[in-house]
Design a protein around this motif. Structure first.
Motif, mmCIF file in Angstrom:
data_model
loop_
_atom_site.group_PDB
_atom_site.id
_atom_site.type_symbol
_atom_site.label_atom_id
_atom_site.label_comp_id
_atom_site.label_asym_id
_atom_site.label_seq_id
_atom_site.Cartn_x
_atom_site.Cartn_y
_atom_site.Cartn_z
ATOM 1 N N ASN A 1 0.143 3.241 -3.187
ATOM 2 C CA ASN A 1 -0.944 4.436 -3.213
ATOM 3 C C ASN A 1 -0.490 5.746 -3.743
ATOM 4 O O ASN A 1 -1.207 6.040 -4.540
ATOM 5 N N CYS B 1 -4.987 9.467 0.441
ATOM 6 C CA CYS B 1 -4.493 8.397 1.252
ATOM 7 C C CYS B 1 -5.486 8.225 2.158
ATOM 8 O O CYS B 1 -5.773 7.067 2.636
ATOM 9 N N HIS C 1 -8.281 6.326 1.368
ATOM 10 C CA HIS C 1 -7.921 4.738 0.928
ATOM 11 C C HIS C 1 -7.531 3.900 2.125
ATOM 12 O O HIS C 1 -7.183 2.557 2.155
ATOM 13 N N ASN D 1 -12.485 1.583 -3.276
ATOM 14 C CA ASN D 1 -11.388 2.372 -3.985
ATOM 15 C C ASN D 1 -11.942 3.387 -4.948
ATOM 16 O O ASN D 1 -11.704 4.587 -4.889
ATOM 17 N N PHE E 1 0.750 -1.197 0.147
ATOM 18 C CA PHE E 1 0.003 -0.214 -0.084
ATOM 19 C C PHE E 1 0.669 1.312 -0.084
ATOM 20 O O PHE E 1 0.445 2.035 -0.532
#
Length: 131
Positions: free
Chosen positions: A40, A70, A73, A108, A36
């Motif tokens: 990301n 960020c 998510h 997402n 991630f």
């Protein structure tokens, strides 16, 4: 369609980092967090440049914008890490990761489309209608 293409590229980055972490002996949940952390920022740039591009060009990149992306998510990260943690011992770390990706895909997209790139901002249609 564009989200799918960007999503495939992002998933490839995410899965590559995750796989490296697992193959090097890391715990699947920790490998998921590391993946991630790498994927990301890549996803933010690609989504702003391609998926949520505005009529007048790409969405602006900024630290504040990335912070919002960020944060939006982090729920997906928590869900996917929980799934990987619980499923990896049962079905293996790679199938667990694929399962987590499948579960968080729509979350997402929603987080990006509504909370990050669309909330309170003019979209392409509004910009095109502006005098």
């Amino acid at each position: 369609m564009l989200f799918s293409l960007v999503g495939a590229a992002n998933t490839a980055v995410d899965f590559a980092v995750y796989s490296a972490g697992v193959l090097l002996g890391g715990a699947p949940a920790l490998a998921n967090i590391a993946a991630f952390a790498v994927a990301n920022p890549f996803s933010y740039v690609m989504n702003s440049r391609v998926t949520f591009r505005r009529a007048d060009g790409p969405a602006a990149l900024s630290l504040a914008g990335y912070g919002k992306f960020c944060a939006a998510h982090l729920v997906s990260l928590a869900i996917s890490t929980g799934l990987v943690f619980w499923l990896a011992p049962v079905i293996g770390p790679f199938i667990a990761k694929l399962s987590a990706v499948a579960v968080t895909l729509f979350l997402n997209y929603f987080a990006s489309a509504v909370l990050v790139f669309g909330a309170g901002e003019e979209g392409p249609a509004k910009k095109a209608e502006s005098p």
